[in-house]
Scaffold this motif. Structure first.
Motif, PDB file in Angstrom:
ATOM      1  N   GLN A   1      -1.040  12.877  23.143  1.00 32.07           N
ATOM      2  CA  GLN A   1      -1.207  11.771  22.294  1.00 32.07           C
ATOM      3  C   GLN A   1      -2.258  11.675  21.169  1.00 32.07           C
ATOM      4  O   GLN A   1      -1.877  10.736  20.382  1.00 32.07           O
ATOM      5  N   SER A   2      -3.125  11.941  21.497  1.00 31.61           N
ATOM      6  CA  SER A   2      -4.401  12.087  20.103  1.00 31.61           C
ATOM      7  C   SER A   2      -3.604  12.748  19.505  1.00 31.61           C
ATOM      8  O   SER A   2      -4.228  11.925  18.301  1.00 31.61           O
ATOM      9  N   ILE A   3      -3.345  13.752  19.432  1.00 28.53           N
ATOM     10  CA  ILE A   3      -2.823  14.747  17.857  1.00 28.53           C
ATOM     11  C   ILE A   3      -1.458  13.693  17.119  1.00 28.53           C
ATOM     12  O   ILE A   3      -1.629  13.484  15.930  1.00 28.53           O
ATOM     13  N   SER A   4      -0.414  13.191  18.428  1.00 24.53           N
ATOM     14  CA  SER A   4       0.186  12.253  17.660  1.00 24.53           C
ATOM     15  C   SER A   4      -0.175  10.947  16.827  1.00 24.53           C
ATOM     16  O   SER A   4      -0.346  10.916  15.310  1.00 24.53           O
ATOM     17  N   GLN A   5      -1.049  10.157  17.027  1.00 26.99           N
ATOM     18  CA  GLN A   5      -2.894   9.385  16.913  1.00 26.99           C
ATOM     19  C   GLN A   5      -2.549  10.016  15.227  1.00 26.99           C
ATOM     20  O   GLN A   5      -2.815   9.163  14.077  1.00 26.99           O
ATOM     21  N   SER A   6      -2.630  11.333  15.555  1.00 29.81           N
ATOM     22  CA  SER A   6      -3.984  12.116  13.751  1.00 29.81           C
ATOM     23  C   SER A   6      -3.157  12.534  13.144  1.00 29.81           C
ATOM     24  O   SER A   6      -3.480  11.661  11.984  1.00 29.81           O
ATOM     25  N   SER A   7      -1.743  12.535  13.734  1.00 34.40           N
ATOM     26  CA  SER A   7      -1.267  12.662  12.986  1.00 34.40           C
ATOM     27  C   SER A   7      -0.411  12.034  12.004  1.00 34.40           C
ATOM     28  O   SER A   7      -0.115  11.578  10.774  1.00 34.40           O
ATOM     29  N   ALA A   8      -0.839  10.349  12.339  1.00 35.28           N
ATOM     30  CA  ALA A   8      -0.049   9.583  12.160  1.00 35.28           C
ATOM     31  C   ALA A   8      -0.903   8.452  10.903  1.00 35.28           C
ATOM     32  O   ALA A   8       0.194   8.122   9.843  1.00 35.28           O
ATOM     33  N   ILE A   9      -2.095   8.820  11.476  1.00 36.41           N
ATOM     34  CA  ILE A   9      -3.109   8.072  10.807  1.00 36.41           C
ATOM     35  C   ILE A   9      -3.225   9.555   9.339  1.00 36.41           C
ATOM     36  O   ILE A   9      -3.002   9.056   8.212  1.00 36.41           O
ATOM     37  N   ALA A  10      -2.815  10.688   8.959  1.00 35.83           N
ATOM     38  CA  ALA A  10      -2.438  11.333   7.878  1.00 35.83           C
ATOM     39  C   ALA A  10      -1.302  10.573   6.953  1.00 35.83           C
ATOM     40  O   ALA A  10      -1.463  11.157   5.879  1.00 35.83           O
ATOM     41  N   VAL A  11      -0.220  10.615   8.349  1.00 32.75           N
ATOM     42  CA  VAL A  11       0.962  10.501   7.291  1.00 32.75           C
ATOM     43  C   VAL A  11      -0.017   8.928   6.491  1.00 32.75           C
ATOM     44  O   VAL A  11       0.879   9.129   5.290  1.00 32.75           O
ATOM     45  N   GLN A  12       0.023   8.131   6.887  1.00 37.16           N
ATOM     46  CA  GLN A  12      -0.838   6.792   6.707  1.00 37.16           C
ATOM     47  C   GLN A  12      -1.795   7.378   5.409  1.00 37.16           C
ATOM     48  O   GLN A  12      -0.988   6.033   4.299  1.00 37.16           O
ATOM     49  N   ASP A  13      -2.152   7.921   5.965  1.00 41.88           N
ATOM     50  CA  ASP A  13      -3.069   7.580   4.287  1.00 41.88           C
ATOM     51  C   ASP A  13      -2.026   8.709   3.216  1.00 41.88           C
ATOM     52  O   ASP A  13      -2.998   8.295   2.480  1.00 41.88           O
ATOM     53  N   ALA A  14      -1.622   9.793   3.516  1.00 41.75           N
ATOM     54  CA  ALA A  14      -0.517   9.950   2.239  1.00 41.75           C
ATOM     55  C   ALA A  14       0.469   9.147   1.594  1.00 41.75           C
ATOM     56  O   ALA A  14       0.581   9.469   0.855  1.00 41.75           O
ATOM     57  N   THR A  15       0.524   8.291   2.430  1.00 44.57           N
ATOM     58  CA  THR A  15       1.881   6.771   2.214  1.00 44.57           C
ATOM     59  C   THR A  15       0.165   6.208   0.845  1.00 44.57           C
ATOM     60  O   THR A  15       0.988   5.743  -0.323  1.00 44.57           O
ATOM     61  N   ASP A  16      -0.501   5.832   1.416  1.00 45.67           N
ATOM     62  CA  ASP A  16      -1.278   5.025   0.836  1.00 45.67           C
ATOM     63  C   ASP A  16      -1.295   5.876  -0.445  1.00 45.67           C
ATOM     64  O   ASP A  16      -1.727   5.332  -1.710  1.00 45.67           O
ATOM     65  N   ASN A  17      -1.546   7.443  -0.456  1.00 40.01           N
ATOM     66  CA  ASN A  17      -1.901   7.892  -1.278  1.00 40.01           C
ATOM     67  C   ASN A  17      -0.784   7.507  -2.737  1.00 40.01           C
ATOM     68  O   ASN A  17      -1.496   7.761  -4.002  1.00 40.01           O
ATOM     69  N   LEU A  18      -0.127   8.219  -2.110  1.00 38.32           N
ATOM     70  CA  LEU A  18       1.702   7.777  -2.628  1.00 38.32           C
ATOM     71  C   LEU A  18       1.204   6.429  -3.681  1.00 38.32           C
ATOM     72  O   LEU A  18       1.589   7.003  -4.713  1.00 38.32           O
ATOM     73  N   ARG A  19       1.028   5.496  -2.524  1.00 36.07           N
ATOM     74  CA  ARG A  19       1.353   3.919  -3.591  1.00 36.07           C
ATOM     75  C   ARG A  19       0.618   3.677  -4.365  1.00 36.07           C
ATOM     76  O   ARG A  19       0.694   3.030  -5.446  1.00 36.07           O
ATOM     77  N   ASN A  20      -0.779   4.689  -4.015  1.00 33.62           N
ATOM     78  CA  ASN A  20      -1.735   4.433  -5.231  1.00 33.62           C
ATOM     79  C   ASN A  20      -1.485   5.002  -6.953  1.00 33.62           C
ATOM     80  O   ASN A  20      -2.085   4.603  -7.533  1.00 33.62           O
ATOM     81  N   ILE A  21      -1.254   6.385  -6.415  1.00 35.47           N
ATOM     82  CA  ILE A  21      -0.452   6.869  -7.305  1.00 35.47           C
ATOM     83  C   ILE A  21       0.259   5.865  -8.220  1.00 35.47           C
ATOM     84  O   ILE A  21       0.340   6.539  -9.728  1.00 35.47           O
ATOM     85  N   ASN A  22       1.484   6.116  -7.722  1.00 37.49           N
ATOM     86  CA  ASN A  22       3.053   5.438  -8.348  1.00 37.49           C
ATOM     87  C   ASN A  22       2.018   4.347  -9.186  1.00 37.49           C
ATOM     88  O   ASN A  22       3.011   3.727 -10.235  1.00 37.49           O
ATOM     89  N   THR A  23       1.517   3.416  -8.591  1.00 34.91           N
ATOM     90  CA  THR A  23       0.578   1.749  -8.889  1.00 34.91           C
ATOM     91  C   THR A  23       0.372   2.878 -10.872  1.00 34.91           C
ATOM     92  O   THR A  23       0.362   1.831 -11.034  1.00 34.91           O
ATOM     93  N   MET A  24      -0.929   3.662 -10.337  1.00 33.93           N
ATOM     94  CA  MET A  24      -1.556   3.716 -11.138  1.00 33.93           C
ATOM     95  C   MET A  24      -0.925   4.181 -12.484  1.00 33.93           C
ATOM     96  O   MET A  24      -0.731   4.702 -13.247  1.00 33.93           O
ATOM     97  N   ALA A  25       0.136   4.966 -12.397  1.00 29.89           N
ATOM     98  CA  ALA A  25       1.178   5.957 -13.015  1.00 29.89           C
ATOM     99  C   ALA A  25       1.927   5.038 -13.504  1.00 29.89           C
ATOM    100  O   ALA A  25       2.476   4.684 -14.858  1.00 29.89           O
ATOM    101  N   THR A  26       2.787   3.571 -13.366  1.00 32.66           N
ATOM    102  CA  THR A  26       3.884   3.225 -12.879  1.00 32.66           C
ATOM    103  C   THR A  26       2.434   2.159 -14.734  1.00 32.66           C
ATOM    104  O   THR A  26       2.734   1.811 -15.512  1.00 32.66           O
ATOM    105  N   THR A  27       1.087   1.281 -14.347  1.00 24.90           N
ATOM    106  CA  THR A  27       0.261   1.226 -15.373  1.00 24.90           C
ATOM    107  C   THR A  27       0.483   1.741 -16.270  1.00 24.90           C
ATOM    108  O   THR A  27       0.183   1.654 -17.304  1.00 24.90           O
ATOM    109  N   ALA A  28      -0.052   3.445 -16.409  1.00 24.98           N
ATOM    110  CA  ALA A  28      -0.729   4.586 -17.114  1.00 24.98           C
ATOM    111  C   ALA A  28       1.148   4.536 -18.754  1.00 24.98           C
ATOM    112  O   ALA A  28       1.292   4.670 -19.446  1.00 24.98           O
ATOM    113  N   MET A  29       2.412   4.249 -18.102  1.00 30.45           N
ATOM    114  CA  MET A  29       3.392   4.596 -18.203  1.00 30.45           C
ATOM    115  C   MET A  29       4.022   3.810 -18.988  1.00 30.45           C
ATOM    116  O   MET A  29       4.272   3.530 -20.441  1.00 30.45           O
TER     117      MET A  29
END
Length: 118
Positions: A38-66
């Protein structure tokens, strides 16, 4: 009240059975393994959520720069340096997507490998 009273043998047997059922090595090991999973599952889910946030933020900045680069291209009639900026921003988006995929695949593999070791 000074005399000792015998405990019913059925009660003693029941207490012993409950202890065997809840305190045996296999039960404790299974419980610990479940908590670890359960602990490993939760940590993995948090890592994926963080990567999702990062991707969303990069795409927002990229769209603005473009948008800014395209706007400047249209306003000035020049392609340079704006075409190079668009190229670099696109590379950033591709790298961010690759990072997201790596994090998701890695998290999935960790869970899969842990499950195999159970």
């Amino acid at each position: 009240m000074g005399s000792e009273q015998d405990v019913n043998t059925q009660i003693v047997a029941t207490v012993n059975k409950v202890q065997e059922a809840t305190l045996s090595g296999n039960v404790i090991k299974a419980s610990g393994t479940g908590k670890a999973f359960q602990s490993i599952s939760q940590s993995s889910a948090i890592a994926v959520q963080d990567a999702t946030d990062n991707l969303r933020n990069i795409n927002t900045m990229a769209t603005t720069a473009m948008g800014v680069a395209l706007s400047q291209m249209l306003a000035t009639g020049l392609t340079e340096p704006y075409a190079e900026i668009l190229k670099e921003v696109n590379t950033l988006v591709i790298q961010s997507t690759t990072n997201f995929t790596s994090v998701g695949s890695g998290a999935s593999k960790v869970l899969e490998d842990f499950s195999k070791g159970l």
